[in-house]
Design a protein around this motif. Structure first.
Motif, PDB file in Angstrom:
ATOM      1  N   UNK A  32       0.824  -1.210   0.000  1.00 37.54           N
ATOM      2  CA  UNK A  32       0.000   0.000   0.000  1.00 37.54           C
ATOM      3  C   UNK A  32       0.860   1.262   0.000  1.00 37.54           C
ATOM      4  N   UNK A  33       0.269   2.376  -0.361  1.00 35.49           N
ATOM      5  CA  UNK A  33       0.999   3.643  -0.251  1.00 35.49           C
ATOM      6  C   UNK A  33       1.153   4.048   1.211  1.00 35.49           C
ATOM      7  N   UNK A  34       2.249   4.712   1.515  1.00 36.67           N
ATOM      8  CA  UNK A  34       2.383   5.334   2.829  1.00 36.67           C
ATOM      9  C   UNK A  34       1.689   6.683   2.831  1.00 36.67           C
ATOM     10  N   UNK A  35       1.241   7.099   3.979  1.00 40.64           N
ATOM     11  CA  UNK A  35       0.582   8.412   4.120  1.00 40.64           C
ATOM     12  C   UNK A  35       1.547   9.310   4.877  1.00 40.64           C
ATOM     13  N   UNK A  36       2.351  10.057   4.141  1.00 42.95           N
ATOM     14  CA  UNK A  36       3.462  10.766   4.763  1.00 42.95           C
ATOM     15  C   UNK A  36       3.024  11.953   5.613  1.00 42.95           C
ATOM     16  N   UNK A  37       1.993  12.673   5.187  1.00 38.12           N
ATOM     17  CA  UNK A  37       1.530  13.796   6.014  1.00 38.12           C
ATOM     18  C   UNK A  37       0.875  13.290   7.290  1.00 38.12           C
ATOM     19  N   UNK A  38       0.142  12.175   7.201  1.00 41.49           N
ATOM     20  CA  UNK A  38      -0.441  11.586   8.406  1.00 41.49           C
ATOM     21  C   UNK A  38       0.655  11.089   9.346  1.00 41.49           C
ATOM     22  N   UNK A  73      -4.100  -7.726   4.028  1.00 45.62           N
ATOM     23  CA  UNK A  73      -4.401  -8.301   2.708  1.00 45.62           C
ATOM     24  C   UNK A  73      -5.757  -8.987   2.685  1.00 45.62           C
ATOM     25  N   UNK A  74      -6.257  -9.387   3.853  1.00 42.19           N
ATOM     26  CA  UNK A  74      -7.587  -9.985   3.939  1.00 42.19           C
ATOM     27  C   UNK A  74      -8.660  -8.920   4.140  1.00 42.19           C
ATOM     28  N   UNK A  75      -8.347  -7.890   4.899  1.00 36.88           N
ATOM     29  CA  UNK A  75      -9.305  -6.814   5.136  1.00 36.88           C
ATOM     30  C   UNK A  75      -9.504  -5.949   3.899  1.00 36.88           C
ATOM     31  N   UNK A  76      -8.409  -5.528   3.287  1.00 35.57           N
ATOM     32  CA  UNK A  76      -8.433  -4.587   2.165  1.00 35.57           C
ATOM     33  C   UNK A  76      -7.508  -5.101   1.060  1.00 35.57           C
ATOM     34  N   UNK A  77      -7.931  -6.134   0.335  1.00 34.59           N
ATOM     35  CA  UNK A  77      -7.020  -6.832  -0.589  1.00 34.59           C
ATOM     36  C   UNK A  77      -6.475  -5.970  -1.725  1.00 34.59           C
ATOM     37  N   UNK A  78      -7.116  -4.860  -2.036  1.00 32.19           N
ATOM     38  CA  UNK A  78      -6.620  -4.013  -3.126  1.00 32.19           C
ATOM     39  C   UNK A  78      -5.368  -3.236  -2.743  1.00 32.19           C
ATOM     40  N   UNK A  79      -4.995  -3.210  -1.479  1.00 32.46           N
ATOM     41  CA  UNK A  79      -3.792  -2.505  -0.996  1.00 32.46           C
ATOM     42  C   UNK A  79      -3.808  -1.035  -1.387  1.00 32.46           C
ATOM     43  N   UNK A  80      -4.989  -0.420  -1.337  1.00 32.97           N
ATOM     44  CA  UNK A  80      -5.112   0.969  -1.779  1.00 32.97           C
ATOM     45  C   UNK A  80      -5.487   1.935  -0.658  1.00 32.97           C
ATOM     46  N   UNK A  81      -5.479   1.459   0.601  1.00 34.02           N
ATOM     47  CA  UNK A  81      -5.728   2.366   1.729  1.00 34.02           C
ATOM     48  C   UNK A  81      -4.378   2.825   2.262  1.00 34.02           C
ATOM     49  N   UNK A  82      -4.112   4.119   2.288  1.00 33.33           N
ATOM     50  CA  UNK A  82      -2.806   4.613   2.763  1.00 33.33           C
ATOM     51  C   UNK A  82      -2.532   4.175   4.201  1.00 33.33           C
ATOM     52  N   UNK A  83      -1.255   3.930   4.477  1.00 32.41           N
ATOM     53  CA  UNK A  83      -0.867   3.278   5.725  1.00 32.41           C
ATOM     54  C   UNK A  83       0.253   4.033   6.433  1.00 32.41           C
TER      55      UNK A  83
END
Length: 256
Positions: free
Chosen positions: A80-86, A118-128
């Protein structure tokens, strides 16, 4: 403003990502019931640091931090993408609580994070954003980490602690280990005190819970529970209870 719960998830062995079973099915179904978060902040039992660290690269890189599993598992990628400002906001929240955090520029995502996600959000598109644990610190310190993160939940940010409600791998691989009473007593004690909101009891679990040291010879897999608990408000709920390998419990909790 949309509020998220904080969650504690037992991630079990890495092949949870592929192997059908109660915990696998639970996590897949849980992802469908959660309101989609704008971001996730996760504390994994496998991200340890001697100084509280916050990690959010431009994009995470899957770390297969294990061995002796099928090739198919090593072929999995969850990035997934990192959320750098968060991440910078998280660092500020932790700093204001006197926890002296630092930014971590590295990019791995360990299996304690990517397997359940990967089971919760399989698209890996929620910033982390990832927040470390410190096995040299106690439950109360990790509870304070969760308290610092609590305000994020009001902005549709999901806070997760990922560990295991019981974690004695030596017992798992003993071929004669069939007695589960010591696991059941420990997890029942935790469930009762979580349900009752008995913070003092929970934060002394390793000293006072029955069979604590047998369930957790080292407590790094229990510490994320206290992060999730600290970030929670309201009446908690055990969402799931099952076991794998006979005695490894896979319980999950929500802290509204």
């Amino acid at each position: 403003m949309t509020s998220q719960p904080s969650l504690f998830l037992s991630h079990g062995a890495p092949d949870l990502a592929l192997a059908d079973g109660p915990a696998h099915r639970f996590l897949r179904s849980l992802g469908g019931t959660l309101r989609r978060p704008d971001a996730i902040v996760i504390a994994s039992a496998h991200y340890e640091a001697s100084r509280l660290s916050v990690r959010a690269p431009a994009g995470f890189v899957t770390w297969h931090d294990f061995g002796n599993f099928d090739r198919e598992l090593f072929d999995l990628r969850y990035e997934p993408p990192g959320h750098q400002s968060l991440a910078e906001e998280v660092r500020g929240l932790l700093d204001r609580h006197g926890l002296d955090p630092v930014r971590d520029p590295s990019d791995p995502i360990d299996h304690g994070a990517w397997v359940p996600l990967s089971l919760l959000f399989p698209a890996a598109d929620v910033p982390l954003v990832m927040v470390s644990i410190d096995p040299n610190r106690d439950a109360r310190w990790h509870y304070q980490v969760g308290q610092a993160l609590a305000p994020l939940r009001q902005r549709n940010i999901l806070v997760i602690g990922s560990g295991s409600i019981s974690h004695n791998l030596r017992e798992v691989f003993r071929p004669t280990s069939t007695d589960r009473a010591w696991v059941d007593a420990f997890t029942a004690w935790l469930e009762q005190n979580v349900r009752n909101g008995d913070t003092d009891a929970l934060l002394s679990a390793m000293e006072n819970a029955p069979g604590a040291l047998r369930n957790h010879p080292t407590d790094e897999h229990l510490l994320p529970l206290f992060v999730a608990y600290g970030a929670g408000r309201g009446a908690p709920e055990r969402l799931h209870a099952s076991q794998t390998f006979g005695i490894l419990r896979m319980d999950a909790y929500a802290f509204p």
